[in-house]
Design a protein around this motif. Structure first.
Motif, mmCIF file in Angstrom:
data_model
loop_
_atom_site.group_PDB
_atom_site.id
_atom_site.type_symbol
_atom_site.label_atom_id
_atom_site.label_comp_id
_atom_site.label_asym_id
_atom_site.label_seq_id
_atom_site.Cartn_x
_atom_site.Cartn_y
_atom_site.Cartn_z
ATOM 1 N N LEU A 173 8.388 5.629 9.729
ATOM 2 C CA LEU A 173 8.588 6.742 10.312
ATOM 3 C C LEU A 173 8.117 7.777 9.149
ATOM 4 C CD1 LEU A 173 11.767 6.635 12.064
ATOM 5 C CD2 LEU A 173 9.538 6.912 13.280
ATOM 6 N N MET A 174 8.433 7.600 7.923
ATOM 7 C CA MET A 174 8.220 8.298 6.859
ATOM 8 C C MET A 174 6.734 8.132 6.388
ATOM 9 S SD MET A 174 11.746 8.492 4.548
ATOM 10 C CE MET A 174 12.431 9.995 4.543
ATOM 11 N N ALA A 175 6.020 6.933 6.479
ATOM 12 C CA ALA A 175 4.842 6.845 5.945
ATOM 13 C C ALA A 175 3.787 7.556 6.218
ATOM 14 C CB ALA A 175 4.231 5.549 6.619
ATOM 15 N N PRO B 266 3.601 13.334 3.453
ATOM 16 C CA PRO B 266 3.058 13.259 1.922
ATOM 17 C C PRO B 266 4.187 12.885 1.062
ATOM 18 C CG PRO B 266 2.487 15.074 3.094
ATOM 19 C CD PRO B 266 3.264 14.400 4.048
ATOM 20 N N PRO B 267 4.106 12.077 0.141
ATOM 21 C CA PRO B 267 5.040 11.786 -0.817
ATOM 22 C C PRO B 267 6.162 12.920 -1.115
ATOM 23 C CG PRO B 267 3.028 10.389 -1.474
ATOM 24 C CD PRO B 267 3.003 11.662 -0.412
ATOM 25 N N ARG B 268 5.796 14.096 -1.529
ATOM 26 C CA ARG B 268 6.505 15.009 -2.015
ATOM 27 C C ARG B 268 7.468 15.513 -0.739
ATOM 28 N NH1 ARG B 268 6.958 17.066 -6.494
ATOM 29 N NH2 ARG B 268 5.190 16.432 -8.101
ATOM 30 N N ASN B 269 6.971 15.489 0.309
ATOM 31 C CA ASN B 269 7.799 15.796 1.640
ATOM 32 C C ASN B 269 8.922 14.949 1.812
ATOM 33 O OD1 ASN B 269 5.251 17.340 1.881
ATOM 34 N ND2 ASN B 269 5.985 17.874 4.186
ATOM 35 N N VAL B 270 8.536 13.313 1.497
ATOM 36 C CA VAL B 270 9.595 12.408 1.605
ATOM 37 C C VAL B 270 10.608 12.650 0.342
ATOM 38 C CG1 VAL B 270 9.912 9.924 1.319
ATOM 39 C CG2 VAL B 270 7.966 10.782 2.665
ATOM 40 N N ASP C 270 20.450 -4.548 5.952
ATOM 41 C CA ASP C 270 19.683 -3.075 5.771
ATOM 42 C C ASP C 270 18.438 -3.078 6.318
ATOM 43 O OD1 ASP C 270 22.225 -1.934 4.794
ATOM 44 O OD2 ASP C 270 21.694 -2.339 2.769
ATOM 45 N N CYS C 271 17.538 -4.215 6.125
ATOM 46 C CA CYS C 271 16.333 -4.202 6.137
ATOM 47 C C CYS C 271 15.573 -3.750 7.498
ATOM 48 C CB CYS C 271 15.815 -5.751 5.885
ATOM 49 S SG CYS C 271 16.016 -6.046 3.935
ATOM 50 N N PRO C 272 16.094 -4.005 8.703
ATOM 51 C CA PRO C 272 15.261 -3.662 9.757
ATOM 52 C C PRO C 272 15.516 -2.064 9.875
ATOM 53 C CG PRO C 272 16.774 -5.311 10.484
ATOM 54 C CD PRO C 272 17.213 -4.997 8.878
ATOM 55 N N ARG C 273 16.666 -1.542 9.279
ATOM 56 C CA ARG C 273 16.595 -0.088 9.538
ATOM 57 C C ARG C 273 15.969 0.650 8.391
ATOM 58 N NH1 ARG C 273 22.899 -0.296 9.670
ATOM 59 N NH2 ARG C 273 23.368 -0.300 11.787
ATOM 60 N N LEU C 274 15.658 -0.005 7.040
ATOM 61 C CA LEU C 274 14.913 0.628 6.098
ATOM 62 C C LEU C 274 13.315 0.521 6.302
ATOM 63 C CD1 LEU C 274 16.587 -0.889 2.910
ATOM 64 C CD2 LEU C 274 16.403 1.644 3.773
ATOM 65 N N ASP C 275 13.156 -0.750 7.154
ATOM 66 C CA ASP C 275 11.729 -0.942 7.726
ATOM 67 C C ASP C 275 11.190 0.229 8.731
ATOM 68 O OD1 ASP C 275 9.310 -2.609 8.051
ATOM 69 O OD2 ASP C 275 9.948 -2.689 9.999
ATOM 70 N N THR D 34 0.783 -1.364 -0.008
ATOM 71 C CA THR D 34 0.060 0.058 -0.028
ATOM 72 C C THR D 34 0.818 1.296 -0.088
ATOM 73 O OG1 THR D 34 -0.279 -0.202 2.389
ATOM 74 C CG2 THR D 34 -2.070 -1.099 1.128
ATOM 75 N N LEU D 35 2.066 1.153 0.509
ATOM 76 C CA LEU D 35 2.855 2.479 0.432
ATOM 77 C C LEU D 35 3.367 2.793 -0.893
ATOM 78 C CD1 LEU D 35 4.437 4.401 2.082
ATOM 79 C CD2 LEU D 35 6.457 2.787 2.260
ATOM 80 N N GLY D 36 3.453 1.775 -1.716
ATOM 81 C CA GLY D 36 3.975 1.873 -3.174
ATOM 82 C C GLY D 36 2.821 2.285 -3.740
ATOM 83 N N GLN D 37 1.599 2.207 -3.610
ATOM 84 C CA GLN D 37 0.355 2.626 -4.148
ATOM 85 C C GLN D 37 0.033 3.957 -3.716
ATOM 86 O OE1 GLN D 37 -2.766 -0.154 -2.681
ATOM 87 N NE2 GLN D 37 -1.909 -1.747 -4.090
#
Length: 179
Positions: free
Chosen positions: A138-140, A143-147, A128-133, A71-74
């Motif tokens: 936290l970024m979810a 808004p995408p533009r802010n990220v 890297d995956c735990p940090r990326l998760d 859903t994040l990708g969507q």
């Protein structure tokens, strides 16, 4: 198909930070903040899908990416489509005048994302995956533009340090202006 192959080869060379082709360019155009944001917004759905593909199998079932990765990708898909014209221009700017016309092809948009995102994602390791998760959770809410703006700011900071150390930045974002 020949044009598509040329686009893929060029984008591959551009996206690999230490590749020989990337280091031999005499002068590299840099991207403005907005141009960098457009490139990142355009690539975001494919980058998120690649990250999810790599990380979901190694993360616990309670991890954010396992629960909300798709859903994040969507959420980024609409922004991605809107970002393509500016991203196309920015990619053409750093790729050069020989490649820019190839990006006008109807095949360019899907080719760019499908070729570049896996190359970038190839740098992701299971450790890297735990940090990326955590970062993505936290970024979810943003808004995408802010990220994209935050990502460009961090890339700009890293790029400034790379330039001072005599290295080529991963994504050529112009130096941050002194404030």
């Amino acid at each position: 198909m020949k044009a598509l192959t040329r686009i893929g080869a060029l984008l591959a060379a551009l996206s690999v930070p230490v590749g020989a082709a990337a280091q031999t360019r005499a002068t590299t155009q840099c991207l403005s903040d907005r141009e960098g944001e457009s490139v990142l917004l355009y690539l975001a759905p494919d980058l998120l899908a690649q990250t999810n593909r790599i990380c979901a199998p190694v993360l616990p079932t309670s991890a954010y990416l396992r629960r909300a990765g798709a859903t994040l990708g969507q959420r980024y898909a609409a922004e991605s489509a809107q970002a393509w014209p500016a991203a196309r221009s920015a990619i053409g700017k750093i790729a050069g005048p020989d490649v820019a016309p190839l990006l006008d092809s109807a095949f360019a948009a899907p080719a760019v994302a499908s070729l570049v995102a896996p190359l970038i994602a190839a740098e992701i390791t299971a450790s890297d995956c735990p940090r990326l998760d955590r970062i993505l959770s936290l970024m979810a809410p943003l808004p995408p533009r802010n990220v994209a703006g935050l990502a460009v700011a961090f890339l700009q900071l890293a790029g400034d340090r790379d330039r001072k150390a005599g290295r080529r930045p991963a994504l050529p974002i112009c130096e941050a202006p002194a404030r």
